[in-house]
Scaffold this active site. Structure first.
Site, PDB file in Angstrom:
ATOM      1  N   GLY A 134       1.548 -22.270  11.901  1.00 10.85           N
ATOM      2  CA  GLY A 134       0.942 -20.936  11.962  1.00 10.85           C
ATOM      3  C   GLY A 134       1.463 -20.051  10.847  1.00 10.85           C
ATOM      4  O   GLY A 134       2.286 -20.476  10.031  1.00 10.85           O
ATOM      5  N   THR A 141       3.401 -17.333  10.938  1.00  7.62           N
ATOM      6  CA  THR A 141       4.828 -16.977  11.025  1.00  7.62           C
ATOM      7  C   THR A 141       5.680 -18.187  10.651  1.00  7.62           C
ATOM      8  O   THR A 141       6.664 -18.067   9.908  1.00  7.62           O
ATOM      9  CB  THR A 141       5.181 -16.486  12.449  1.00  7.62           C
ATOM     10  OG1 THR A 141       4.131 -15.634  12.924  1.00  7.62           O
ATOM     11  CG2 THR A 141       6.488 -15.714  12.444  1.00  7.62           C
ATOM     12  N   ASP A 177       9.373 -21.741  15.843  1.00 13.90           N
ATOM     13  CA  ASP A 177       7.910 -21.613  15.816  1.00 13.90           C
ATOM     14  C   ASP A 177       7.487 -20.227  16.292  1.00 13.90           C
ATOM     15  O   ASP A 177       8.256 -19.522  16.957  1.00 13.90           O
ATOM     16  CB  ASP A 177       7.308 -22.696  16.743  1.00 13.90           C
ATOM     17  CG  ASP A 177       5.817 -22.934  16.488  1.00 13.90           C
ATOM     18  OD1 ASP A 177       5.230 -22.257  15.630  1.00 13.90           O
ATOM     19  OD2 ASP A 177       5.259 -23.816  17.168  1.00 13.90           O
ATOM     20  N   ALA A 205       4.362 -17.732  18.246  1.00 14.67           N
ATOM     21  CA  ALA A 205       3.676 -17.768  19.545  1.00 14.67           C
ATOM     22  C   ALA A 205       2.499 -16.799  19.496  1.00 14.67           C
ATOM     23  O   ALA A 205       2.477 -15.865  18.680  1.00 14.67           O
ATOM     24  CB  ALA A 205       4.633 -17.371  20.671  1.00 14.67           C
ATOM     25  N   LYS A 227       0.693 -20.690  23.328  1.00 14.01           N
ATOM     26  CA  LYS A 227       0.640 -21.183  21.962  1.00 14.01           C
ATOM     27  C   LYS A 227      -0.628 -22.014  21.781  1.00 14.01           C
ATOM     28  O   LYS A 227      -1.256 -22.403  22.743  1.00 14.01           O
ATOM     29  CB  LYS A 227       1.868 -22.045  21.661  1.00 14.01           C
ATOM     30  CG  LYS A 227       3.157 -21.229  21.603  1.00 14.01           C
ATOM     31  CD  LYS A 227       4.359 -22.044  21.166  1.00 14.01           C
ATOM     32  CE  LYS A 227       4.127 -22.896  19.976  1.00 14.01           C
ATOM     33  NZ  LYS A 227       3.628 -22.164  18.780  1.00 14.01           N
ATOM     34  N   GLU A 262       3.260 -29.387  18.856  1.00 14.12           N
ATOM     35  CA  GLU A 262       4.321 -28.374  18.992  1.00 14.12           C
ATOM     36  C   GLU A 262       5.137 -28.643  20.251  1.00 14.12           C
ATOM     37  O   GLU A 262       6.368 -28.589  20.242  1.00 14.12           O
ATOM     38  CB  GLU A 262       3.693 -26.974  19.046  1.00 14.12           C
ATOM     39  CG  GLU A 262       3.094 -26.551  17.719  1.00 14.12           C
ATOM     40  CD  GLU A 262       2.305 -25.260  17.766  1.00 14.12           C
ATOM     41  OE1 GLU A 262       2.080 -24.674  16.702  1.00 14.12           O
ATOM     42  OE2 GLU A 262       1.896 -24.823  18.858  1.00 14.12           O
TER      43      GLU A 262
HETATM   44  C1  5RP Z   1      -0.215 -22.728  16.431  1.00  8.60           C
HETATM   45  C2  5RP Z   1       0.571 -21.777  17.234  1.00  8.60           C
HETATM   46  C3  5RP Z   1       1.136 -20.587  16.538  1.00  8.60           C
HETATM   47  O1  5RP Z   1       2.508 -20.581  16.703  1.00  8.60           O
HETATM   48  C4  5RP Z   1       0.541 -19.349  17.126  1.00  8.60           C
HETATM   49  O2  5RP Z   1      -0.870 -19.449  17.050  1.00  8.60           O
HETATM   50  C5  5RP Z   1       1.020 -18.098  16.393  1.00  8.60           C
HETATM   51  O3  5RP Z   1       0.485 -18.086  15.117  1.00  8.60           O
HETATM   52  P1  5RP Z   1       0.834 -16.973  14.055  1.00  8.60           P
HETATM   53  O4  5RP Z   1       2.255 -17.139  13.676  1.00  8.60           O
HETATM   54  O5  5RP Z   1      -0.125 -17.268  12.922  1.00  8.60           O
HETATM   55  O6  5RP Z   1       0.559 -15.619  14.683  1.00  8.60           O
HETATM   56  O7  5RP Z   1       0.783 -21.940  18.409  1.00  8.60           O
HETATM   57  O8  5RP Z   1      -0.764 -23.743  17.208  1.00  8.60           O
END
Ligand code: 5RP
Length: 223
Positions: free
Chosen positions: A29, A31, A81, A83, A94, A103
């Site tokens: 993602g 982040t 990771d 969320a 997620k 994940e």
């Molecule tokens: C990917 C995920 C990501 O961690 C979630 O969607 C958050 O994404 P971002 O950091 O772009 O806001 O679960 O499958």
């Protein structure tokens, strides 16, 4: 501060959780991407990483970070990771990026899940973000009916006018309209439906720590 600046700040803060000489689990993602870029700067201090998606593997490799197959790794101290939502118990939704199954698998091998998120992700009750459920394609309608039975409005995720296909060759249902009062119970319930590959609830094994990006700085929430 913009949302991207908040994401960048937590990505930087997460480097403190990376142990010298180890292999770490890395999420997927925007982040997580900021985190991978930070990891690239200290790549000589780690042994490598296990990726939670093909996209993450490609980004890690672009920084020259060795990518290990999970089958080569017995344990990791951290999985880092983002969320889509996180509640005050460390339970998360997620899968907005479609990588929920890998994940969950990579996170399960790590001692601690370090969640990195901007403050918009912290909620009292999860469910405003549609809950992703990865399914074997032939089960999409059946699982969709079961989700509707719970009061959700499931939609088959699509991309370029076709069903979205995960790294595992499966499809995703996004279930809107749930108020998730008991995330662990709902995770266990959906997990056992035939055709469900995994549900994007990370509650049974939630975050140990959340580094939350706020206008006032990075807050550390421990669960
Ligand atoms: C990917 C995920 C990501 O961690 C979630 O969607 C958050 O994404 P971002 O950091 O772009 O806001 O679960 O499958």
């Amino acid at each position: 501060m913009t949302q991207d600046e908040l994401k960048q700040a937590v990505a930087r803060a997460a480097i403190d959780y990376v142990a010298e000489g180890e292999i770490i689990g890395v999420g997927t993602g925007s982040t997580a991407n900021f985190f991978i870029d930070e990891l690239g700067k200290i790549k000589d201090r780690i042994k490598g990483a296990v990726a939670s998606s093909e996209a993450t593997a490609a980004r890690l490799k672009s920084h020259g970070i060795p990518v290990f197959d999970l089958n080569e790794v017995e344990r990791m101290s951290v999985y880092i990771d983002g969320a889509d939502e996180i509640d005050h118990s460390g339970a998360m939704i997620k899968g907005g990026g479609g990588a929920l199954t890998r994940e969950k698998i990579v996170a399960s091998v790590a001692d601690r899940f370090i969640c990195i998120a901007d403050e918009s992700k912290l909620v009292d009750v999860m469910g405003r973000f549609p809950l992703p459920v990865e399914v074997i394609p032939m089960a999409a309608k059946a699982v969709g009916r079961a989700l509707a039975h719970l009061g959700a409005s499931p939609v088959l995720r699509s991309k370029d006018g076709r069903p979205y296909v995960t790294d595992n060759g499966c499809h995703i249902l996004d279930a809107a309209g749930l108020q998730i009062d008991d995330p662990k119970a709902l995770e266990r319930q959906i997990n056992q439906w035939p055709g469900v590959v995994s549900v994007g609830l990370f509650a049974v094994q939630g975050a140990a720590v959340c580094l939350l990006g706020t206008a006032g700085g990075v807050r550390t929430l421990a669960f």
